[in-house]
Design a protein around this motif. Structure first.
Motif: not given
Length: 518
Positions: A128, A179, A388, A391, A397, A458
């Motif tokens: 991320i 994750y 969700t 990304n 993400q 984001v």
């Protein structure tokens, strides 16, 4: 191992004196990196060499779109890594169809991309971009991490470690992204209610006692996450074909392709195989040497001085088994002014063999630690929504929209004028204007609530994502539905210009209200 970003171009080229054309074979598969893929290439490309004004004839292939044909990220509430293994063999031929030079390499590919202005940077464990997370109280949140760098995730609350987990290099394509949450990497429930339903309960009934508990205590509260991982540079071994004398030299041993389609090589006899001089190796720097090994023998892997008195800078002796095992060592190159090479020695007598796969040398910058701050938010008035998306790194993400949501429906239809006359009379309850092909599509508008400007990135990646989902918690458990981002433009907000950073986005359901899937 350099990750391939398949939504951005990736070029492979080869040049050689007298080259007439180049051939590229591409192998793509999921599962174990060490699987036998039957030697059948997914693609075989041939291209005539371009002769420049100066330098050798060259052939260049762009391959990202070919790999991406085999990537289709899915999400149904279960968080799993979705990459593919990619191996190429690129060969230079002369006009008589004789091989002049060949090179092969294997790596992992994700449905990821880079920006136009990006320059090369070392791989990172957190998949991320933001270093601050806004999460919902009493809900599980996850951080996608790349396991190829041996990361350790530590969850901290009030300066105390409440959970930690370490990941190691894994051969499975589905395990290249993990994750991780405070509950590990295998839990797929988000809320206490969902956990109850997943554990086999037929229904969930909230009560005063539970509500009072949740009002006073936070389940899984975290202040920060510390991700520590190996900080390595680019790959310095440019060819893993141990039979290629342009890149590898054998002494006292015989090197042949191993008896499987995997690009591994079998070493027999007593002696060693060593790479030619490795470029970009500087005195006093630290390097990491690694490879997969199996066999019936003992061996030593090392980084060695090329020339001089062949000083062994650092080494590791191992006894092999019949299973593939990944070995990795790090050390410092002495300041002797000579180049270095990777060496794999077979010891313990002439009997037995050593199978070698993916020898690698990278510059090591030690252990890097990234800190992700976590802010937990409570929302009493509105029902937060979890979105969700895939990304920039090709990972799933989560993004919570904490505030107001508005649901809408748009209907499209066709109509025609019907003749309801029956001789000289008609039925007044019949439709004169009749509708047909009635299609309803629902949409939702979500408000993010007040966040930090770090979330500009984001939202940027969410808008650039080709796959987005929304998660609803129903009486029967979790329901994940596909949606499309309808909002097509964004004005980035900052605390300096706008004081408070809040965004509103429109989403369309990626399906019609009436089930018309045929």
């Amino acid at each position: 191992m350099a990750i391939i970003n398949t939504r951005s171009p990736h070029f492979e080229s080869i040049d050689y004196t007298g080259m007439s054309y180049g051939l590229l074979r591409i192998f793509i598969w999921t599962g174990s990196e060490l699987d036998d893929v039957a030697g059948v290439a997914n693609y075989t490309l041939r291209k005539q060499a371009t002769v420049p004004t100066t330098g050798n004839p060259r052939v260049t292939f762009e391959i990202s779109e070919l790999i991406r044909d085999y990537l289709d990220t899915e999400f149904d509430g279960n968080y799993s890594g979705q990459g593919v293994w990619f191996r190429y063999t690129i060969i230079a031929y002369d006009s008589s169809d004789q091989i002049l030079l060949s090179r092969d390499y294997t790596t992992i590919a994700f449905d990821s991309y880079s920006y136009f202005e990006d320059t090369y940077s070392n791989e990172q464990a957190p998949m991320i971009s933001n270093k601050k997370l806004f999460v919902l109280d009493d809900n599980t949140f996850r951080v996608p991490i790349y396991t190829g760098l041996n990361p350790t995730a530590v969850f901290i609350k009030d300066n105390e470690v409440i959970a930690s987990q370490t990941f190691y290099k894994d051969e499975e394509s589905s395990n290249q992204i993990k994750y991780v949450s405070i509950y590990g990497d295998n839990e797929n429930w988000d809320t206490f209610k969902e956990r109850v339903l997943q554990d086999g309960a037929t229904s969930y009934e909230p009560n005063v006692c539970l509500q009072a508990y949740f009002n006073n205590f936070s389940i899984g509260g975290v202040d920060e996450i510390r991700l520590s991982y190996n900080d390595v540079g680019s790959e310095l071994i440019t060819n893993t074909d141990l039979t290629n004398s342009n890149y590898w030299v054998a002494s006292g041993v015989t090197i042949i392709p191993a008896p499987v389609a995997l690009s591994s090589y079998r070493m027999s006899g007593v002696g060693f195989v060593g790479s030619t001089a490795i470029s970009n190796v500087t005195d006093g720097d630290e390097f990491t040497v690694s490879c997969w090994l199996k066999g019936v023998s003992a061996c030593v892997i090392k980084l060695q001085e090329l020339g001089g008195d062949s000083t062994d800078y650092f080494e590791r002796a191992v006894t092999l088994t019949s299973d593939w095992t990944y070995y990795q060592i790090s050390g410092t190159k002495e300041a002797d002014g000579n180049p270095a090479r990777m060496v794999i020695s077979k010891t313990g007598g002439s009997s037995g063999y050593v199978d070698i796969y993916q020898p690698s040398v990278t510059q090591s910058y030690g252990v890097k630690t990234d800190v992700i701050n976590v802010e937990t938010l409570q929302e009493c008035k509105y029902e937060p929504k979890k979105v969700t998306f895939v990304n920039k790194f090709g990972a799933l993400q989560d993004m919570y929209f904490f505030k107001k949501s508005v649901e809408k429906m748009n209907v499209k239809k066709e109509s025609y004028k019907s003749n309801i006359l029956n001789v000289s009379t008609y039925n007044r309850s019949n439709h004169v204007y009749r509708d047909f092909n009635v299609v309803g599509k629902e949409s939702i508008t979500l408000s993010s609530g007040f966040l930090s400007e770090e979330y500009n990135e984001v939202f940027k990646q969410m808008m650039l994502s080709e796959k987005v989902w929304i998660t609803n918690i129903t009486d029967k458990g979790e329901q994940v539905l596909p949606i499309n981002v309808k909002t097509s433009n964004i004005t980035y907000k900052t605390s300096l210009n706008d004081k408070l950073v809040e965004y509103t986005f429109d989403f369309d359901n990626s399906f019609n209200v009436i089930n018309d899937i045929r």
